[in-house]
Design a protein around this motif. Sequence first.
Motif, PDB file in Angstrom:
ATOM      1  N   ILE A   1     -19.774  11.422   0.542  1.00  0.00           N
ATOM      2  CA  ILE A   1     -19.051  10.381   1.293  1.00  0.00           C
ATOM      3  C   ILE A   1     -17.897   9.915   0.409  1.00  0.00           C
ATOM      4  N   ILE A   2     -16.704  10.312   0.784  1.00  0.00           N
ATOM      5  CA  ILE A   2     -15.535  10.038  -0.058  1.00  0.00           C
ATOM      6  C   ILE A   2     -14.557   9.156   0.720  1.00  0.00           C
ATOM      7  N   PRO A   3     -14.558   7.857   0.447  1.00  0.00           N
ATOM      8  CA  PRO A   3     -13.650   6.957   1.185  1.00  0.00           C
ATOM      9  C   PRO A   3     -12.215   7.094   0.698  1.00  0.00           C
ATOM     10  N   VAL A   4     -11.276   6.683   1.550  1.00  0.00           N
ATOM     11  CA  VAL A   4      -9.868   6.615   1.166  1.00  0.00           C
ATOM     12  C   VAL A   4      -9.593   5.192   0.691  1.00  0.00           C
ATOM     13  N   LYS A   5      -9.196   5.051  -0.579  1.00  0.00           N
ATOM     14  CA  LYS A   5      -8.993   3.726  -1.152  1.00  0.00           C
ATOM     15  C   LYS A   5      -7.621   3.634  -1.807  1.00  0.00           C
ATOM     16  N   VAL A   6      -6.997   2.474  -1.683  1.00  0.00           N
ATOM     17  CA  VAL A   6      -5.779   2.151  -2.433  1.00  0.00           C
ATOM     18  C   VAL A   6      -6.144   0.990  -3.341  1.00  0.00           C
ATOM     19  N   GLY A   7      -6.249   1.269  -4.636  1.00  0.00           N
ATOM     20  CA  GLY A   7      -6.781   0.267  -5.552  1.00  0.00           C
ATOM     21  C   GLY A   7      -8.252   0.047  -5.240  1.00  0.00           C
ATOM     22  N   ASP A   8      -8.638  -1.214  -5.080  1.00  0.00           N
ATOM     23  CA  ASP A   8     -10.024  -1.525  -4.725  1.00  0.00           C
ATOM     24  C   ASP A   8     -10.222  -1.666  -3.223  1.00  0.00           C
ATOM     25  N   GLN A   9      -9.151  -1.513  -2.478  1.00  0.00           N
ATOM     26  CA  GLN A   9      -9.212  -1.744  -1.028  1.00  0.00           C
ATOM     27  C   GLN A   9      -9.476  -0.433  -0.280  1.00  0.00           C
ATOM     28  N   MET A  10     -10.556  -0.433   0.505  1.00  0.00           N
ATOM     29  CA  MET A  10     -10.864   0.742   1.313  1.00  0.00           C
ATOM     30  C   MET A  10      -9.983   0.737   2.566  1.00  0.00           C
ATOM     31  N   ILE A  11      -9.410   1.894   2.894  1.00  0.00           N
ATOM     32  CA  ILE A  11      -8.514   1.993   4.042  1.00  0.00           C
ATOM     33  C   ILE A  11      -9.316   2.417   5.267  1.00  0.00           C
ATOM     34  N   PRO A  12      -9.352   1.592   6.306  1.00  0.00           N
ATOM     35  CA  PRO A  12     -10.105   1.952   7.527  1.00  0.00           C
ATOM     36  C   PRO A  12      -9.507   3.193   8.196  1.00  0.00           C
ATOM     37  N   ASP A  13     -10.371   3.909   8.918  1.00  0.00           N
ATOM     38  CA  ASP A  13      -9.906   5.120   9.613  1.00  0.00           C
ATOM     39  C   ASP A  13      -8.790   4.804  10.599  1.00  0.00           C
ATOM     40  N   GLU A  14      -8.859   3.615  11.232  1.00  0.00           N
ATOM     41  CA  GLU A  14      -7.834   3.255  12.206  1.00  0.00           C
ATOM     42  C   GLU A  14      -6.452   3.173  11.550  1.00  0.00           C
ATOM     43  N   VAL A  15      -6.396   2.605  10.347  1.00  0.00           N
ATOM     44  CA  VAL A  15      -5.118   2.503   9.638  1.00  0.00           C
ATOM     45  C   VAL A  15      -4.607   3.888   9.261  1.00  0.00           C
ATOM     46  N   ILE A  16      -5.528   4.763   8.841  1.00  0.00           N
ATOM     47  CA  ILE A  16      -5.114   6.138   8.483  1.00  0.00           C
ATOM     48  C   ILE A  16      -4.553   6.859   9.709  1.00  0.00           C
ATOM     49  N   ARG A  17      -5.244   6.711  10.847  1.00  0.00           N
ATOM     50  CA  ARG A  17      -4.745   7.363  12.073  1.00  0.00           C
ATOM     51  C   ARG A  17      -3.377   6.803  12.461  1.00  0.00           C
ATOM     52  N   ASN A  18      -3.222   5.482  12.406  1.00  0.00           N
ATOM     53  CA  ASN A  18      -1.932   4.873  12.736  1.00  0.00           C
ATOM     54  C   ASN A  18      -0.824   5.350  11.803  1.00  0.00           C
ATOM     55  N   THR A  19      -1.174   5.460  10.515  1.00  0.00           N
ATOM     56  CA  THR A  19      -0.180   5.894   9.529  1.00  0.00           C
ATOM     57  C   THR A  19       0.247   7.338   9.788  1.00  0.00           C
ATOM     58  N   LEU A  20      -0.725   8.213  10.008  1.00  0.00           N
ATOM     59  CA  LEU A  20      -0.390   9.616  10.281  1.00  0.00           C
ATOM     60  C   LEU A  20       0.405   9.738  11.582  1.00  0.00           C
ATOM     61  N   GLY A  21       0.011   8.964  12.584  1.00  0.00           N
ATOM     62  CA  GLY A  21       0.732   8.985  13.857  1.00  0.00           C
ATOM     63  C   GLY A  21       2.165   8.512  13.697  1.00  0.00           C
ATOM     64  N   PHE A  22       2.355   7.447  12.911  1.00  0.00           N
ATOM     65  CA  PHE A  22       3.706   6.929  12.692  1.00  0.00           C
ATOM     66  C   PHE A  22       4.581   7.973  12.013  1.00  0.00           C
ATOM     67  N   ILE A  23       4.046   8.599  10.965  1.00  0.00           N
ATOM     68  CA  ILE A  23       4.865   9.571  10.216  1.00  0.00           C
ATOM     69  C   ILE A  23       5.195  10.787  11.083  1.00  0.00           C
ATOM     70  N   LEU A  24       4.237  11.261  11.863  1.00  0.00           N
ATOM     71  CA  LEU A  24       4.510  12.395  12.754  1.00  0.00           C
ATOM     72  C   LEU A  24       5.569  12.031  13.787  1.00  0.00           C
ATOM     73  N   LEU A  25       5.461  10.828  14.366  1.00  0.00           N
ATOM     74  CA  LEU A  25       6.453  10.399  15.351  1.00  0.00           C
ATOM     75  C   LEU A  25       7.817  10.220  14.698  1.00  0.00           C
ATOM     76  N   TYR A  26       7.828   9.661  13.487  1.00  0.00           N
ATOM     77  CA  TYR A  26       9.077   9.456  12.740  1.00  0.00           C
ATOM     78  C   TYR A  26       9.789  10.789  12.532  1.00  0.00           C
ATOM     79  N   LEU A  27       9.049  11.781  12.037  1.00  0.00           N
ATOM     80  CA  LEU A  27       9.657  13.092  11.767  1.00  0.00           C
ATOM     81  C   LEU A  27      10.056  13.792  13.068  1.00  0.00           C
ATOM     82  N   GLY A  28       9.259  13.619  14.105  1.00  0.00           N
ATOM     83  CA  GLY A  28       9.595  14.220  15.395  1.00  0.00           C
ATOM     84  C   GLY A  28      10.886  13.635  15.958  1.00  0.00           C
ATOM     85  N   LEU A  29      11.022  12.313  15.893  1.00  0.00           N
ATOM     86  CA  LEU A  29      12.243  11.676  16.380  1.00  0.00           C
ATOM     87  C   LEU A  29      13.451  12.057  15.535  1.00  0.00           C
TER      88      LEU A  29
END
Length: 468
Positions: free
Chosen positions: A363-391
């Motif tokens: 079980i390997i969480p995604v963390k920035v510093g001591d803060q665990m990044i929720p899956d929803e934030v990761i999905r939003n981030t990936l979606g934003f970057i894909l949309l950004y590059l697509g546009l």
Amino acid sequence: MLLSAVWAWYFDDGDLPAILKSSGLCVGLGVPGYFLTRGRYNLTGRDGFAIVALGWITLAFFAALPFFISGAIPSFTDAFFEAMSGLSTTGATILGDPVRHPHLPLGIESMPRGLLFWRAFIQWIGGMGIIMFSVAILPLMGMGGTSLLRAEVPGPTVDRIQPRIQQTAKTLWLTYLIISAAEAGLLRLGGLSWFSSLTHTFTTMATGGFSINSDSISAQTAYIQYVVIFFMLVAGINFTLHGKLILNRVNRYRGNRELYFFLSIIGIFTLLIFGDIAMNNYGWGEYSLRHALFVAVSITTTTGFGTVDYESWSTFAQMLVFALFFIGGSAGSTGGGIKVVRLLVVVKYIVAEVRKLIHPHGIIPVKVGDQMIPDEVIRNTLGFILLYLGLFLVVALALSFFQLDMVSALTAAASAIGNIGPAFGSLGPHDNYAHLADGAKWLLCFAMLLGRLEIFTVMVLFSRTFWK
């Protein structure tokens, strides 16, 4: 706008009547609008998206009026482009083309100074955010402030310094004002006039990049350039960190992984550019280091000021500059672009996925510093970057339809969505956007708005379900 009228009256360049007429139009339309819509409303997230996106377009329209009514920019398309570029803190300009604007033989220097002040001031207002300004100053937004700020503030989340959103907005604007005053004072000490100090401060703190000089910051002294570098860097950092230090004496810089990542990117690119231009252009010395640092900070923070023509550099150095078009400032800063915190989340996500390949049952969480990044934030981030590059690709493709060469089209698209300003090819740091077809200018205005409001706030208006 009336502040610009003061400068127009002081310099007597002939732009005072146009500024007063524009002010009158704004008051004439704004006052009835206020009385027709006054009252306290519980604004939903959907209301926030619509108000912010349509509000920015409306304000760009009114911001264009002084340029257009004065005749300094006789085409309304050009005037709206300049206004949207200012409000969105992009810094791309149509000024400086003697063929299209023969009445401005010296380019920007020929513009009346009341209009130059207005051009810089709208960048300063747009930098921290028009809606945040309204929430802080005007008691009009009632309970809907959070929805409006969420739709406007750059970055994945809205950081609160104070419990109430109006207090947070006031605190951020006070921090913005204090830092701006410090920069204006230092530029004045460096020998600039108060007018030049204020206008350059406005466009530095907004990471906008409009200058009152055609050669941007090139002709300024090393002292002035270092002051601008420092404050571009400050403006590219989350203002909640500055607010905590200045107003509460609390140091939140220490241990902030996003800040370390942001500074590391600038440091690495500065050293790479410095090594290349030292070998191929200017030699080993302070001059090369200063210009490498200036360009790295200016492009990363999406300010767009220039001291040298980076198109005269080697292909490697130009590619480094172009790569910086896709970085951006910190969340909660005035910078545009993708934002370093999103890139940091993606890097952490990639590292976690690689580790899962090695330890498939772990079980390997995604963390920035001591803060665990929720899956929803990761999905939003990936979606934003894909949309950004697509546009980015869609806008570049559409620009090529207007007979723009490939290098200019690709870099202009990246520059507009990233709110940077200068690009490459026919739109480099010593060029302007005046020669583009009107259709290309309206397309770039839309791209600037997308970039400033982080895409989703605008794109959601094109969803059929949004209007049901």
